[in-house]
Design a protein around this motif. Structure first.
Motif, PDB file in Angstrom:
ATOM      1  N   GLU A 355       0.828  -1.212   0.000  1.00  0.00           N
ATOM      2  CA  GLU A 355       0.000   0.000   0.000  1.00  0.00           C
ATOM      3  C   GLU A 355       0.862   1.263   0.000  1.00  0.00           C
ATOM      4  OE1 GLU A 355      -3.049   0.369  -0.524  1.00  0.00           O
ATOM      5  OE2 GLU A 355      -4.077  -1.504  -0.032  1.00  0.00           O
ATOM      6  N   SER A 356       2.133   1.136  -0.393  1.00  0.00           N
ATOM      7  CA  SER A 356       3.043   2.291  -0.424  1.00  0.00           C
ATOM      8  C   SER A 356       2.872   3.044  -1.734  1.00  0.00           C
ATOM      9  CB  SER A 356       4.492   1.825  -0.265  1.00  0.00           C
ATOM     10  OG  SER A 356       4.678   1.173   0.969  1.00  0.00           O
ATOM     11  N   ALA A 366      -7.696  -1.787  -6.935  1.00  0.00           N
ATOM     12  CA  ALA A 366      -6.410  -1.322  -7.469  1.00  0.00           C
ATOM     13  C   ALA A 366      -5.252  -2.175  -6.965  1.00  0.00           C
ATOM     14  CB  ALA A 366      -6.195   0.144  -7.105  1.00  0.00           C
ATOM     15  N   ILE A 367      -5.407  -2.692  -5.747  1.00  0.00           N
ATOM     16  CA  ILE A 367      -4.343  -3.521  -5.173  1.00  0.00           C
ATOM     17  C   ILE A 367      -4.094  -4.766  -6.026  1.00  0.00           C
ATOM     18  CG2 ILE A 367      -5.854  -4.893  -3.665  1.00  0.00           C
ATOM     19  CD1 ILE A 367      -3.691  -4.672  -1.504  1.00  0.00           C
ATOM     20  N   CYS A 368      -5.113  -5.172  -6.784  1.00  0.00           N
ATOM     21  CA  CYS A 368      -4.992  -6.371  -7.620  1.00  0.00           C
ATOM     22  C   CYS A 368      -4.209  -6.119  -8.904  1.00  0.00           C
ATOM     23  CB  CYS A 368      -6.385  -6.920  -7.946  1.00  0.00           C
ATOM     24  SG  CYS A 368      -7.350  -7.393  -6.489  1.00  0.00           S
ATOM     25  N   ARG A 369      -3.829  -4.863  -9.153  1.00  0.00           N
ATOM     26  CA  ARG A 369      -3.030  -4.554 -10.338  1.00  0.00           C
ATOM     27  C   ARG A 369      -1.557  -4.328  -9.982  1.00  0.00           C
ATOM     28  NH1 ARG A 369      -7.689  -1.379 -11.200  1.00  0.00           N
ATOM     29  NH2 ARG A 369      -6.584   0.552 -10.678  1.00  0.00           N
ATOM     30  N   ARG A 370      -1.197  -4.642  -8.749  1.00  0.00           N
ATOM     31  CA  ARG A 370       0.173  -4.434  -8.298  1.00  0.00           C
ATOM     32  C   ARG A 370       0.866  -5.778  -8.077  1.00  0.00           C
ATOM     33  NH1 ARG A 370      -2.196  -1.130  -3.373  1.00  0.00           N
ATOM     34  NH2 ARG A 370      -3.523   0.305  -4.575  1.00  0.00           N
ATOM     35  N   MET A 371       2.183  -5.757  -8.245  1.00  0.00           N
ATOM     36  CA  MET A 371       3.003  -6.894  -7.860  1.00  0.00           C
ATOM     37  C   MET A 371       4.158  -6.376  -7.021  1.00  0.00           C
ATOM     38  SD  MET A 371       5.095  -9.742 -10.143  1.00  0.00           S
ATOM     39  CE  MET A 371       3.733 -10.912 -10.323  1.00  0.00           C
ATOM     40  N   VAL A 372       4.407  -7.053  -5.909  1.00  0.00           N
ATOM     41  CA  VAL A 372       5.529  -6.698  -5.037  1.00  0.00           C
ATOM     42  C   VAL A 372       6.700  -7.627  -5.332  1.00  0.00           C
ATOM     43  CG1 VAL A 372       6.355  -6.589  -2.656  1.00  0.00           C
ATOM     44  CG2 VAL A 372       4.049  -5.793  -3.211  1.00  0.00           C
ATOM     45  N   LEU A 373       7.874  -7.037  -5.539  1.00  0.00           N
ATOM     46  CA  LEU A 373       9.116  -7.797  -5.672  1.00  0.00           C
ATOM     47  C   LEU A 373       9.861  -7.686  -4.354  1.00  0.00           C
ATOM     48  CD1 LEU A 373      10.385  -6.508  -9.153  1.00  0.00           C
ATOM     49  CD2 LEU A 373       8.640  -8.235  -8.677  1.00  0.00           C
ATOM     50  N   LYS A 533      -3.757  -8.527 -14.080  1.00  0.00           N
ATOM     51  CA  LYS A 533      -3.666  -7.287 -14.861  1.00  0.00           C
ATOM     52  C   LYS A 533      -2.635  -6.361 -14.205  1.00  0.00           C
ATOM     53  CE  LYS A 533      -8.499  -7.682 -16.336  1.00  0.00           C
ATOM     54  NZ  LYS A 533      -9.862  -7.067 -16.313  1.00  0.00           N
ATOM     55  N   ILE A 534      -1.440  -6.896 -14.012  1.00  0.00           N
ATOM     56  CA  ILE A 534      -0.393  -6.180 -13.283  1.00  0.00           C
ATOM     57  C   ILE A 534       0.164  -5.052 -14.153  1.00  0.00           C
ATOM     58  CG2 ILE A 534       1.910  -6.398 -12.261  1.00  0.00           C
ATOM     59  CD1 ILE A 534       1.029  -9.481 -11.889  1.00  0.00           C
ATOM     60  N   ASP A 535       0.157  -3.818 -13.602  1.00  0.00           N
ATOM     61  CA  ASP A 535       0.711  -2.687 -14.337  1.00  0.00           C
ATOM     62  C   ASP A 535       1.634  -1.819 -13.480  1.00  0.00           C
ATOM     63  OD1 ASP A 535      -1.029  -1.234 -12.704  1.00  0.00           O
ATOM     64  OD2 ASP A 535      -2.468  -0.820 -14.300  1.00  0.00           O
ATOM     65  N   THR A 536       1.776  -2.199 -12.219  1.00  0.00           N
ATOM     66  CA  THR A 536       2.637  -1.432 -11.312  1.00  0.00           C
ATOM     67  C   THR A 536       3.410  -2.400 -10.429  1.00  0.00           C
ATOM     68  OG1 THR A 536       1.066   0.405 -11.246  1.00  0.00           O
ATOM     69  CG2 THR A 536       2.704   0.313  -9.480  1.00  0.00           C
ATOM     70  N   LEU A 537       4.691  -2.134 -10.262  1.00  0.00           N
ATOM     71  CA  LEU A 537       5.526  -2.949  -9.390  1.00  0.00           C
ATOM     72  C   LEU A 537       5.958  -2.135  -8.184  1.00  0.00           C
ATOM     73  CD1 LEU A 537       7.873  -4.682 -12.014  1.00  0.00           C
ATOM     74  CD2 LEU A 537       5.664  -5.470 -11.154  1.00  0.00           C
ATOM     75  N   LEU A 538       6.073  -2.806  -7.050  1.00  0.00           N
ATOM     76  CA  LEU A 538       6.666  -2.222  -5.849  1.00  0.00           C
ATOM     77  C   LEU A 538       7.807  -3.134  -5.437  1.00  0.00           C
ATOM     78  CD1 LEU A 538       3.232  -2.188  -5.400  1.00  0.00           C
ATOM     79  CD2 LEU A 538       4.003  -0.390  -3.844  1.00  0.00           C
ATOM     80  N   ALA A 539       8.885  -2.564  -4.944  1.00  0.00           N
ATOM     81  CA  ALA A 539      10.067  -3.374  -4.638  1.00  0.00           C
ATOM     82  C   ALA A 539      10.591  -3.055  -3.249  1.00  0.00           C
ATOM     83  CB  ALA A 539      11.162  -3.134  -5.674  1.00  0.00           C
ATOM     84  N   CYS A 540      11.065  -4.087  -2.568  1.00  0.00           N
ATOM     85  CA  CYS A 540      11.698  -3.920  -1.271  1.00  0.00           C
ATOM     86  C   CYS A 540      12.765  -4.994  -1.115  1.00  0.00           C
ATOM     87  CB  CYS A 540      10.675  -3.990  -0.131  1.00  0.00           C
ATOM     88  SG  CYS A 540       9.854  -5.592   0.039  1.00  0.00           S
TER      89      CYS A 540
END
Length: 640
Positions: A355-356, A366-373, A533-540
């Motif tokens: 959620e960052s 919207a959370i369903c269009r994100r993928m966290v690496l 339907k991933i269109d945004t990545l978040l990374a940590c």
């Protein structure tokens, strides 16, 4: 012990705070004999939690990061949440305030034994390291035990064996009773995984069609087949994060995260009877007894699955009566402090970052269009959906395994940070580069990144990626977890020469970073082709601190990548479990929205030449694996 690669200065570095994904290199060399460790802290003070660290050549040590809260509220009224993360090389603790800001963190090394495919640890050693890290964190962040309102644990998905007295049971050929943990990346159970997959059990459809040797059923079967005395002695088999919660509270309720992701537990068995806000232990009705019988582990069904879990709970559910008096004394905290049901470390990273967003969105989908690496020793790729999506070669769908009441899809690469360590450390130019980094008080990664920048200008390359025109890397040095799910896959380096220079090492390093990014592109494309339907990545994680690594991923995948405000996302995710267990928030998602915050956003290049270049290299990347399959078949026929 293993070497760490951590952030030294600036932002363009790698290796700090990796998750299992994990926090430290795994495939590095183990140069000293494994003696019983003493967790004496070597303390360093920083002006901010991420201002300084140590170089590639430094041994693991306790790393302090203390920043005193600027809050003007009386300390007695502060609500502070403690996150504890046990990675492969260290146990870490972090304290967070009610805004999700890190007040201080510390780490303490843990012991590891590596002999071929067998990688083992000690639960006793890990608990001592946890206690050391927690005490040091509280001391140097000037936080009293009474101020800690909730605690959460995250850890690698390693397998712990204890007897009826909670004493360690060896899982090692050596017979050493200290070695009672099979580490997550241990690959001793490849044959057992193949045997289990040959049964074609219906539960396998929730694991991408097959179990990995990194999951628990193959490891359990290996112990039964090879260490019969240990099998008979073991009273509890637990995922490491569940064991930590049990050690802290005396409650052996298991997490839906660990059981669903690593044990074939069918979490959706609770879909109709429970929701997260009910917050209570649930009888474990999601075990498929036929599966355990079919794979010759039917004895684990006995006693209502007592050895593997009779009750489960959503992540963040308050366990037992909180910290036991014994655990509280060992940790320097207060008995009764709430402890939340645990998460696997990579999944805690997902909770700490998903959620960052630069701007909060009202759209619940919207959370369903994100993928966290979650990028560290390995990389985990986390995406959630409202509907269950069956994706061949990708783990899941797992119900409520990360965010309650969402289905989780989990891709992964078994060696990323570990692969970069391996590539660098095994090059002839590595020692002189490491010495130069140490003398300049910087990191090898920062030196390599600066070297690539200089090479680009000297050679008049149109962009930095073009330096690897003749060098291609297939990064499957520890098998392919996703999306082809081939533990026998091998790594490939194409384009080697006799050049021993640092410049050649820099090219090889860049090509390896690109190979890892092409692997992530393959996973994202495969998931989107199967319903996401991933269109945004978040990374940590540690590798997310290396801006070259992140920029290459953005360019190769074609998505913006959001970095969190707080670099210690796994610790934050664990602390969020504590906040939920303390009833500060009504559910995990509410806590995530309150405590997650965005930092920098890395956008893909707008230069069409960059896209054309990476499309061409990606085609070669895919062909390298197809060629390997063909070559494997040729050799099998030759030996038939």
């Amino acid at each position: 012990m293993m070497k760490e690669i951590e952030k030294i200065k600036g932002k363009d570095v790698s290796g700090e705070g990796r998750s299992q994904s994990d926090t430290t290199p795994l495939l590095g060399k183990h140069k000293h004999k494994h003696k019983q460790q003493h967790h004496h802290p070597i303390i360093r003070f920083h002006s901010s939690p991420s201002a300084c660290s140590h170089s590639i050549s430094s041994p693991l040590f306790l790393e302090m990061a203390a920043a005193i809260s600027s809050s003007s509220s009386p300390t007695s009224r502060r609500s502070i949440f403690l996150g504890i993360d046990v990675g492969t090389g260290s146990a870490r603790a972090g304290l967070f305030d009610e805004q999700g800001k890190l007040l201080g963190s510390a780490s303490s090394p843990i012991q590891i034994w590596k002999e071929g495919d067998c990688i083992e640890q000690s639960s006793t050693d890990i608990w001592h390291a946890v206690c050391s890290a927690v005490k040091s964190t509280c001391s140097h962040a000037k936080v009293e035990g009474e101020e800690v309102k909730g605690i959460g644990f995250a850890a690698t998905c390693s397998l712990v064996a204890v007897d009826a007295d909670d004493s360690p049971v060896t899982v090692s050929w050596s017979g050493d009773s200290r070695r009672n943990i099979i580490v997550w990346m241990d690959h001793r159970a490849v044959k057992q995984a193949e045997k289990i997959n040959s049964r074609n059990s219906p539960v396998l459809q929730y694991c991408g069609g097959s179990v990995s040797p990194e999951m628990q059923p193959p490891k359990l079967l290996w112990v039964k087949e090879n260490l019969q005395e240990s099998w008979s002695m073991a009273f509890r088999w637990m995922d490491l994060s569940d064991w930590l919660s049990y050690r802290a509270t005396g409650d052996d309720t298991r997490s839906l995260c660990t059981t669903v992701c690593k044990w074939t537990y069918l979490g959706h068995a609770h879909m109709q009877q429970m929701n997260e806000r009910d917050s209570r232990d649930m009888e474990a009705c999601g075990w498929d007894d036929d599966f355990w019988e079919e794979i010759d582990l039917g004895d684990l069904v006995e006693g209502h699955h007592a050895k593997i879990g009779r009750s489960v709970a959503f992540p963040g559910h308050a366990l037992g009566s909180g910290l036991t008096p014994t655990a509280a004394k060992e940790l320097g905290l207060v008995a009764g402090t709430p402890v939340g049901t645990s998460l696997i470390d990579a999944h805690a990273g997902g909770v700490g970052v998903m959620e960052s967003l630069p701007e909060k969105e009202d759209d619940n989908e919207a959370i369903c269009r994100r993928m966290v690496l979650v990028c560290g020793t390995s990389t985990c790729h986390m995406a959630v959906s409202r509907d269950k999506l069956f994706i061949p070669g990708v783990w899941g769908p797992f119900w409520s395994a990360m965010i309650p009441e969402y289905w989780l899809t989990e891709g992964g690469q078994s060696a990323t940070g570990a692969l970069l360590d391996y590539i660098i450390e095994n090059h002839v130019a590595s020692p002189q580069l490491a010495n130069r980094a140490a003398s300049q008080k910087t990191s090898v990664f920062l030196l390599l990144n600066m070297m690539l920048e200089s090479m680009m200008h000297e050679m008049q390359c149109p962009f930095i990626s073009a330096l690897t025109e003749d060098t291609h890397v297939l990064p499957d040095f520890h098998g392919n977890r996703s999306p082809v799910a081939d533990p026998k896959a091998k790594g490939v380096v194409f384009g080697l020469t006799l050049d021993p220079s640092e410049q050649q090492l820099a090219r090889l390093y860049l090509a390896t970073v690109q190979g890892i990014a092409y692997g992530t592109r393959h996973i994202v494309e495969h998931c989107n082709a199967n319903g996401h339907k991933i269109d945004t990545l978040l990374a940590c994680g540690g590798l997310s601190k290396n801006l070259l690594f992140i920029q290459e991923h953005a360019d190769i995948i074609g998505c913006p990548i959001i970095l969190p405000r707080e670099s210690e996302s796994v610790l934050l995710g664990a602390a969020i479990l504590g906040a939920v267990s303390a009833k500060k928030y009504t559910c995990l998602n509410e806590a995530m929205k309150a405590l997650n915050a965005a930092g920098q956003v890395i956008h893909p290049s707008t230069d069409p030449r960059v896209k054309k270049y990476h499309d061409a290299k990606y085609r070669i990347f895919r062909e390298l694996y197809e060629q390997q399959l063909s070559q494997r078949s040729i050799m099998a026929q030759a030996l038939a």
